[in-house]
Scaffold this motif. Structure first.
Motif, short mmCIF file in Angstrom:
data_model
loop_
_atom_site.label_atom_id
_atom_site.label_comp_id
_atom_site.label_asym_id
_atom_site.label_seq_id
_atom_site.Cartn_x
_atom_site.Cartn_y
_atom_site.Cartn_z
N ALA A 63 0.84 -1.20 0.00
CA ALA A 63 0.00 0.00 0.00
C ALA A 63 0.88 1.25 0.00
O ALA A 63 1.84 1.34 0.76
N THR A 64 0.53 2.19 -0.87
CA THR A 64 1.20 3.48 -0.91
C THR A 64 0.16 4.56 -0.67
O THR A 64 -0.90 4.56 -1.30
N PHE A 65 0.47 5.47 0.24
CA PHE A 65 -0.45 6.55 0.59
C PHE A 65 0.17 7.89 0.19
O PHE A 65 1.31 8.18 0.56
N ILE A 66 -0.58 8.68 -0.55
CA ILE A 66 -0.15 10.02 -0.92
C ILE A 66 -1.00 10.99 -0.12
O ILE A 66 -2.22 11.06 -0.30
N VAL A 67 -0.35 11.71 0.79
CA VAL A 67 -1.06 12.57 1.74
C VAL A 67 -0.76 14.04 1.45
O VAL A 67 0.40 14.47 1.52
N ALA A 68 -1.79 14.80 1.13
CA ALA A 68 -1.64 16.25 0.93
C ALA A 68 -2.11 16.96 2.19
O ALA A 68 -3.16 16.64 2.74
N SER A 69 -1.32 17.93 2.62
CA SER A 69 -1.71 18.68 3.82
C SER A 69 -1.35 20.15 3.64
O SER A 69 -0.37 20.49 2.95
N GLY A 70 -2.14 21.02 4.27
CA GLY A 70 -1.89 22.45 4.17
C GLY A 70 -0.57 22.83 4.78
O GLY A 70 0.22 23.60 4.22
N GLY A 71 -0.29 22.27 5.97
CA GLY A 71 0.98 22.52 6.65
C GLY A 71 1.95 21.39 6.41
O GLY A 71 1.66 20.44 5.69
N VAL A 72 3.10 21.49 7.04
CA VAL A 72 4.14 20.47 6.93
C VAL A 72 4.16 19.65 8.21
O VAL A 72 4.36 20.18 9.30
N TYR A 73 3.95 18.33 8.06
CA TYR A 73 3.84 17.45 9.22
C TYR A 73 4.80 16.27 9.14
O TYR A 73 4.66 15.30 9.87
N GLY A 74 5.77 16.34 8.25
CA GLY A 74 6.69 15.24 8.05
C GLY A 74 7.70 15.09 9.18
O GLY A 74 7.75 15.89 10.12
N PRO A 75 8.53 14.03 9.11
CA PRO A 75 9.54 13.77 10.14
C PRO A 75 10.46 14.98 10.35
O PRO A 75 10.96 15.57 9.39
N GLY A 76 10.64 15.35 11.60
CA GLY A 76 11.51 16.45 11.94
C GLY A 76 10.87 17.82 11.89
O GLY A 76 11.48 18.82 12.28
N SER A 77 9.62 17.88 11.43
CA SER A 77 8.94 19.17 11.34
C SER A 77 8.39 19.57 12.71
O SER A 77 8.21 18.75 13.60
#
Length: 209
Positions: free
Chosen positions: A135-149
């Motif tokens: 499974a691959t998930f493509i997640v769009a978000s208004g802000g930045v929520y990735g690792p280290g953010s």
């Protein structure tokens, strides 16, 4: 023949970042699998209903004891589970809604997480039945929520989806986080450049030596 299940859940139609990127993934997959089959499900165009007491009762009634009404109640669930079984791989596009997945995707998960169908109870606890899937998930978000953010701890999407899909046996999962999409909506970042950057990351999935 390889089979890809493509699911979209954004309500924004052609303006959706996640839809654009999931479409790019499908295009790349088709180039890598020219004889493959793509199953498409749009959770906004074809909304999934809430589960209720009748659905729960029907799902826990033994298959050979279900009434015609109970069979009808579970018909959509059976179709959705059938798509999961047929596909070798899943690509799911979604926006972040209030730090988690959109409600239409949660309703879909409620329909496909069924005892005896996608997981089973054993003496050692629940066991997922959808083995060997990716499974691959493509997640769009208004802000930045990735690792280290700074907002990483507010991203409940990744741990939830890892748990939900792992529970039904899908442990091979990957996330593409398209964070910062609000800048596109505000005209601060060019949409095509934003998409190009994230499409390149997706394309890397198919550049295997």
């Amino acid at each position: 023949m390889s089979v890809l299940l493509h699911i979209d859940s954004s309500p924004l139609g052609s303006a959706s970042i996640s839809r654009s990127l999931s479409a790019h993934y499908v295009e790349a997959w088709q180039k890598s699998n020219p004889e493959g089959k793509v199953i498409t499900r749009d959770l906004n165009a074809n909304p999934v209903p809430l589960i209720d007491a009748n659905w729960i009762g029907s799902s826990y009634t033994p298959t050979d004891a279900r009434s015609d009404e109970q069979k009808a109640v579970l018909a959509l669930s059976n179709t959705l589970i059938g798509e999961l079984r047929e596909a070798d791989e899943y690509i799911i596009g979604l926006p972040m809604h209030n730090f988690n997945i959109p409600s239409v995707l949660r309703l879909w998960i409620d329909q496909i997480a069924r005892a005896g169908e996608t997981f089973a109870y054993s003496s050692e606890g629940p066991v997922g039945l959808l083995k060997g899937k990716k499974a691959t998930f493509i997640v769009a978000s208004g802000g930045v929520y990735g690792p280290g953010s700074q907002m990483e701890s507010f991203n409940f999407i990744e741990p939830y989806l890892r748990a939900a899909f792992g529970f039904i046996g899908v442990s091979d999962v990957r996330f593409h986080l398209a964070g910062g999409a609000s800048a596109v909506a505000q005209g601060k970042v060019d949409r095509e450049e934003f998409l190009k950057t994230h499409a390149a990351n997706i394309q890397a999935d198919f550049q295997v030596a």
